[in-house]
Design a protein around this motif. Sequence first.
Motif, short mmCIF file in Angstrom:
data_model
loop_
_atom_site.label_atom_id
_atom_site.label_comp_id
_atom_site.label_asym_id
_atom_site.label_seq_id
_atom_site.Cartn_x
_atom_site.Cartn_y
_atom_site.Cartn_z
N SER A 59 0.83 -1.21 0.00
CA SER A 59 0.00 0.00 0.00
C SER A 59 0.87 1.26 0.00
O SER A 59 0.58 2.22 -0.72
CB SER A 59 -0.92 -0.01 1.23
N ASP A 60 1.94 1.23 0.80
CA ASP A 60 2.83 2.40 0.87
C ASP A 60 3.53 2.63 -0.47
O ASP A 60 3.63 3.77 -0.94
CB ASP A 60 3.89 2.18 1.96
N THR A 61 4.01 1.55 -1.09
CA THR A 61 4.70 1.71 -2.37
C THR A 61 3.73 2.11 -3.48
O THR A 61 4.12 2.80 -4.43
CB THR A 61 5.43 0.40 -2.78
N ALA A 62 2.46 1.70 -3.35
CA ALA A 62 1.46 2.12 -4.34
C ALA A 62 1.27 3.64 -4.28
O ALA A 62 1.22 4.31 -5.33
CB ALA A 62 0.13 1.41 -4.08
N ARG A 63 1.18 4.17 -3.06
CA ARG A 63 1.05 5.63 -2.91
C ARG A 63 2.32 6.33 -3.39
O ARG A 63 2.26 7.39 -4.04
CB ARG A 63 0.76 5.98 -1.46
N GLU A 64 3.47 5.71 -3.06
CA GLU A 64 4.75 6.30 -3.49
C GLU A 64 4.85 6.31 -5.01
O GLU A 64 5.34 7.29 -5.60
CB GLU A 64 5.89 5.49 -2.87
N GLN A 65 4.38 5.23 -5.64
CA GLN A 65 4.42 5.17 -7.10
C GLN A 65 3.52 6.24 -7.72
O GLN A 65 3.90 6.91 -8.69
CB GLN A 65 4.00 3.79 -7.60
N ASP A 113 15.54 11.33 -14.14
CA ASP A 113 15.79 10.94 -12.74
C ASP A 113 14.50 10.46 -12.07
O ASP A 113 14.49 9.45 -11.35
CB ASP A 113 16.37 12.12 -11.95
N LEU A 114 13.42 11.19 -12.32
CA LEU A 114 12.14 10.82 -11.71
C LEU A 114 11.62 9.50 -12.26
O LEU A 114 11.00 8.71 -11.53
CB LEU A 114 11.11 11.94 -11.93
N GLU A 115 11.85 9.28 -13.54
CA GLU A 115 11.42 8.00 -14.13
C GLU A 115 12.20 6.84 -13.54
O GLU A 115 11.66 5.74 -13.36
CB GLU A 115 11.58 8.05 -15.66
N ASP A 116 13.47 7.07 -13.20
CA ASP A 116 14.26 6.04 -12.50
C ASP A 116 13.65 5.75 -11.13
O ASP A 116 13.61 4.59 -10.69
CB ASP A 116 15.71 6.49 -12.35
N VAL A 117 13.20 6.83 -10.48
CA VAL A 117 12.55 6.66 -9.17
C VAL A 117 11.29 5.83 -9.32
O VAL A 117 11.01 4.92 -8.53
CB VAL A 117 12.22 8.03 -8.54
N VAL A 118 10.51 6.11 -10.36
CA VAL A 118 9.27 5.36 -10.61
C VAL A 118 9.59 3.89 -10.82
O VAL A 118 8.91 3.00 -10.27
CB VAL A 118 8.52 5.93 -11.84
N LEU A 119 10.62 3.61 -11.62
CA LEU A 119 10.99 2.21 -11.88
C LEU A 119 11.40 1.50 -10.59
O LEU A 119 11.03 0.34 -10.36
CB LEU A 119 12.14 2.15 -12.89
N VAL A 121 10.46 2.26 -7.52
CA VAL A 121 9.25 2.07 -6.71
C VAL A 121 8.40 0.93 -7.26
O VAL A 121 7.87 0.10 -6.52
CB VAL A 121 8.42 3.36 -6.62
N MET A 122 8.30 0.86 -8.58
CA MET A 122 7.51 -0.21 -9.21
C MET A 122 8.10 -1.58 -8.89
O MET A 122 7.37 -2.54 -8.63
CB MET A 122 7.45 0.00 -10.73
N ARG A 124 9.88 -2.34 -6.24
CA ARG A 124 9.62 -2.63 -4.83
C ARG A 124 8.15 -2.99 -4.61
O ARG A 124 7.82 -3.86 -3.80
CB ARG A 124 10.01 -1.44 -3.95
N ARG A 125 7.26 -2.33 -5.34
CA ARG A 125 5.84 -2.65 -5.21
C ARG A 125 5.55 -4.05 -5.74
O ARG A 125 4.80 -4.82 -5.13
CB ARG A 125 5.00 -1.63 -5.97
N GLU A 126 6.19 -4.40 -6.87
CA GLU A 126 5.99 -5.74 -7.43
C GLU A 126 6.49 -6.80 -6.45
O GLU A 126 5.84 -7.85 -6.28
CB GLU A 126 6.73 -5.85 -8.76
N SER A 127 7.62 -6.54 -5.83
CA SER A 127 8.16 -7.48 -4.84
C SER A 127 7.20 -7.62 -3.67
O SER A 127 6.96 -8.74 -3.17
CB SER A 127 9.53 -6.99 -4.35
N ALA A 128 6.63 -6.49 -3.23
CA ALA A 128 5.67 -6.53 -2.12
C ALA A 128 4.41 -7.29 -2.52
O ALA A 128 3.85 -8.06 -1.72
CB ALA A 128 5.32 -5.11 -1.68
N GLN A 129 3.96 -7.09 -3.76
CA GLN A 129 2.78 -7.80 -4.24
C GLN A 129 3.02 -9.31 -4.28
O GLN A 129 2.14 -10.10 -3.92
CB GLN A 129 2.39 -7.29 -5.62
N GLU A 130 4.21 -9.70 -4.73
CA GLU A 130 4.54 -11.12 -4.76
C GLU A 130 4.57 -11.70 -3.35
O GLU A 130 4.13 -12.83 -3.11
CB GLU A 130 5.90 -11.32 -5.44
N ARG A 131 5.09 -10.91 -2.41
CA ARG A 131 5.14 -11.34 -1.01
C ARG A 131 3.73 -11.49 -0.45
O ARG A 131 3.43 -12.45 0.27
CB ARG A 131 5.92 -10.32 -0.19
#
Length: 247
Positions: A59-65, A113-119, A121-122, A124-131
């Motif tokens: 949820s946190d990474t979704a908001r961050e994304q 730079d911001l697109e790198d940040v998005v990637l 976060v994505m 980390r979010r994918e990893s969290a979703q798998e978990r």
Amino acid sequence: MNAAPADQLRLLDVQALDVRLSQLAHRRSALPEHAELDSLAKDLAQLRDLLVAAQTEESDTAREQTKAEQDVDQVRQRAVRDQQRLDSGAVTSPKDLENLQREIASLAKRQGDLEDVVLDVMERRESAQERVTELTGRVSAVETRTGESRAKRDTAQESIDAESADVTKERAAVAASVPADLLKLYEKLREQQDGVGAARLFQRRCEGCQLELNITELNDVRAAAPDAVVRCENCRRILVRTAESGL
């Protein structure tokens, strides 16, 4: 105290039924499913805590994304506007043109730079979703095992309870045929002596404490009237004489 030999023998029947009831109660409390359910409950609690943590991270990474993507979009829109101004020819001053071009270049770098940040976060979010998916499956599996173990325990308990009810009914019928004063003494001794208030004298040995009577004690028992209620000198339980007492 005196009681007919037949009444004393019936007291052994009561004792045997009480022992059976104690065994059934122990069986019920010691069912392996109890330990299994305790273990599963601990596993389930830990897994649920991990799942909540994973869901929170997702949820946190979704908001961050979402925030990172909004930042990229803002920079992109500003760069588009600047490029449109540059292409329109509305800016004619060399200095303004230079500043505009510099800003467009800066915005391009910022967007990268911001697109790198998005990637990041994505990922980390994918990893969290798998978990979350993994832990959800594990929680479901443990819940299934818990249900199966609980059903097995309940079935076993129902069987034991049914047998206990039958033994209790039989015990009440047999106890009703024992003289009240003898039964009262037996109940008192049973409370004091770990559930055994009466024991058979078998081959000169008290089956309550498993000690053999000495010669003096044996002579006292031999001398006692057949209807006398004798007691073991060692454990003080009611000592019931039979044809196999060895007297």
